[in-house]
Design an enzyme around this catalytic site. Structure first.
Site, PDB file in Angstrom:
ATOM      1  N   ASP A  11      29.796  19.073  38.489  1.00 22.71           N
ATOM      2  CA  ASP A  11      29.343  17.835  37.846  1.00 22.71           C
ATOM      3  C   ASP A  11      28.547  17.080  38.902  1.00 22.71           C
ATOM      4  O   ASP A  11      28.547  17.456  40.082  1.00 22.71           O
ATOM      5  CB  ASP A  11      30.546  16.997  37.381  1.00 22.71           C
ATOM      6  CG  ASP A  11      30.118  15.689  36.718  1.00 22.71           C
ATOM      7  OD1 ASP A  11      29.139  15.709  35.943  1.00 22.71           O
ATOM      8  OD2 ASP A  11      30.738  14.641  36.974  1.00 22.71           O
ATOM      9  N   SER A  12      27.899  15.999  38.477  1.00 21.83           N
ATOM     10  CA  SER A  12      27.177  15.182  39.447  1.00 21.83           C
ATOM     11  C   SER A  12      28.134  14.392  40.337  1.00 21.83           C
ATOM     12  O   SER A  12      27.747  13.961  41.416  1.00 21.83           O
ATOM     13  CB  SER A  12      26.264  14.212  38.695  1.00 21.83           C
ATOM     14  OG  SER A  12      27.031  13.482  37.759  1.00 21.83           O
ATOM     15  N   CYS A  74      29.474  18.829  33.064  1.00 13.54           N
ATOM     16  CA  CYS A  74      28.574  17.674  33.014  1.00 13.54           C
ATOM     17  C   CYS A  74      27.822  17.785  31.698  1.00 13.54           C
ATOM     18  O   CYS A  74      27.160  18.798  31.450  1.00 13.54           O
ATOM     19  CB  CYS A  74      27.613  17.737  34.197  1.00 13.54           C
ATOM     20  SG  CYS A  74      26.297  16.504  34.119  1.00 13.54           S
ATOM     21  N   GLU A 152      32.732   5.676  38.656  1.00 15.14           N
ATOM     22  CA  GLU A 152      32.622   6.079  40.066  1.00 15.14           C
ATOM     23  C   GLU A 152      33.197   4.992  40.979  1.00 15.14           C
ATOM     24  O   GLU A 152      33.612   5.267  42.097  1.00 15.14           O
ATOM     25  CB  GLU A 152      31.157   6.360  40.439  1.00 15.14           C
ATOM     26  CG  GLU A 152      30.567   7.614  39.796  1.00 15.14           C
ATOM     27  CD  GLU A 152      30.956   8.925  40.508  1.00 15.14           C
ATOM     28  OE1 GLU A 152      31.170   8.897  41.730  1.00 15.14           O
ATOM     29  OE2 GLU A 152      31.054   9.957  39.821  1.00 15.14           O
ATOM     30  N   CYS A 184      30.313  12.404  27.941  1.00 14.21           N
ATOM     31  CA  CYS A 184      30.040  12.383  29.375  1.00 14.21           C
ATOM     32  C   CYS A 184      31.395  12.567  30.024  1.00 14.21           C
ATOM     33  O   CYS A 184      32.370  11.909  29.629  1.00 14.21           O
ATOM     34  CB  CYS A 184      29.422  11.044  29.784  1.00 14.21           C
ATOM     35  SG  CYS A 184      29.297  10.832  31.576  1.00 14.21           S
ATOM     36  N   HIS A 186      32.579  11.597  32.679  1.00  8.36           N
ATOM     37  CA  HIS A 186      33.134  10.407  33.327  1.00  8.36           C
ATOM     38  C   HIS A 186      33.923   9.548  32.330  1.00  8.36           C
ATOM     39  O   HIS A 186      34.791   8.776  32.734  1.00  8.36           O
ATOM     40  CB  HIS A 186      32.013   9.539  33.906  1.00  8.36           C
ATOM     41  CG  HIS A 186      31.464  10.026  35.222  1.00  8.36           C
ATOM     42  ND1 HIS A 186      30.705  11.157  35.327  1.00  8.36           N
ATOM     43  CD2 HIS A 186      31.566   9.514  36.479  1.00  8.36           C
ATOM     44  CE1 HIS A 186      30.349  11.318  36.604  1.00  8.36           C
ATOM     45  NE2 HIS A 186      30.867  10.338  37.313  1.00  8.36           N
TER      46      HIS A 186
END
Ligand code: DGL
Length: 264
Positions: A11-12, A74, A152, A184, A186
């Site tokens: 993932d990023s 992701c 994040e 997503c 996240h």
């Protein structure tokens, strides 16, 4: 089945850890290598060409580590680069869009909401995937770009996150969605704030469990099951200590593996 090669997952940033946690629960005897491409985060505001370039670099890096399967944890990379990854890599590649869309199609009574990064929503990948599984369904979408930095930052259920969730999601809730895809990786970290904004009657779909199902299918089809010695490697391309701080909320403190800094 006794294939000791690792499963690669990327993932990023920290979002894919929500998928990794589910995969480790489901396959405790497998060896996982997780790559968080924190140097290039966020992917979700980048062009399709750039996301494909980043995703290919991450996939090739993991391939050089002898992975037997790649999980693209992701949504942005799954929506924009799954075809390119499958064409370039000689191992099975599992994305998160198709499993999530399938789970939503099974859950909905006819009106599905999808939230994701700007690039994921602009790609319409979820709309196509849900419609392909569910005739006559209505799919409403909303990009929620501030959710990734909030996650994040570790502000999973912060008052600011709740306010942002209300602003993003009021219209979807008012439009009568019965199911909401957290498009997503996240976003499951912000589940409480998102659930509070859309209300208790909306089913939240997080693709992690559906992805684990698909990985299970690939492992049995290819006879790729591991040797029973569960292992974990955690790699990032930048800001390791920041990543470690947030990752420990998801994977436990101390982290179950040391964190290494790598360059793609
Ligand atoms: N977690 C990623 C996703 O699922 C994207 C976050 C980002 O914008 O980099 O789309």
């Amino acid at each position: 089945m006794n294939d000791p090669r690792p499963l690669g997952i990327f993932d990023s940033g920290i979002g894919g850890l929500t998928v990794l946690a589910e995969l480790r629960r489901r396959f405790p005897g497998e060896h996982f290598i997780y790559l968080g491409d924190t140097a290039r985060l966020p992917y979700g505001t980048k062009s399709p060409e750039t996301v494909a370039r980043y995703a290919l670099a991450a996939g090739r890096f993991l391939l050089a580590r002898q992975i037997k399967l790649l999980v693209v944890a992701c949504n942005t990379a799954s929506a924009l680069a799954l075809g390119a990854l499958r064409a370039a890599l000689p191992v099975p590649v599992v994305g998160v869009v198709e499993p999530g869309a399938r789970a939503a199609a099974a859950a909905t009574r006819g009106r599905v909401g999808v939230i994701g990064t700007e690039s994921t929503i602009a790609s319409s990948a979820y709309v196509r995937a849900v419609e392909a599984h569910c005739q006559g369904v209505r799919v409403l979408t909303r990009a929620c770009p501030l959710f990734v930095p909030l996650a994040e930052e570790g502000w999973f259920d912060h008052p600011v996150t709740r306010q942002v969730a209300d602003i993003y999601l009021t219209d979807l809730a008012a439009a009568g969605i019965d199911t909401l895809i957290l498009g997503c990786t996240h976003y499951p970290l912000l589940r409480h704030a998102i659930a509070a904004a859309v209300g208790p009657d909306v089913t939240l779909i997080d693709s992690a469990a559906a992805v684990a199902e698909e990985v299970d299918g690939e492992l049995s089809r290819g006879r790729l099951g591991g040797d029973g010695r569960g292992r974990l490697e955690l790699l990032v391309t930048d800001a390791a200590s920041r990543f470690a701080r947030i990752a420990s909320f998801i994977l436990g403190d101390p982290l179950p593996a040391p964190l290494a800094l790598v360059d793609l």
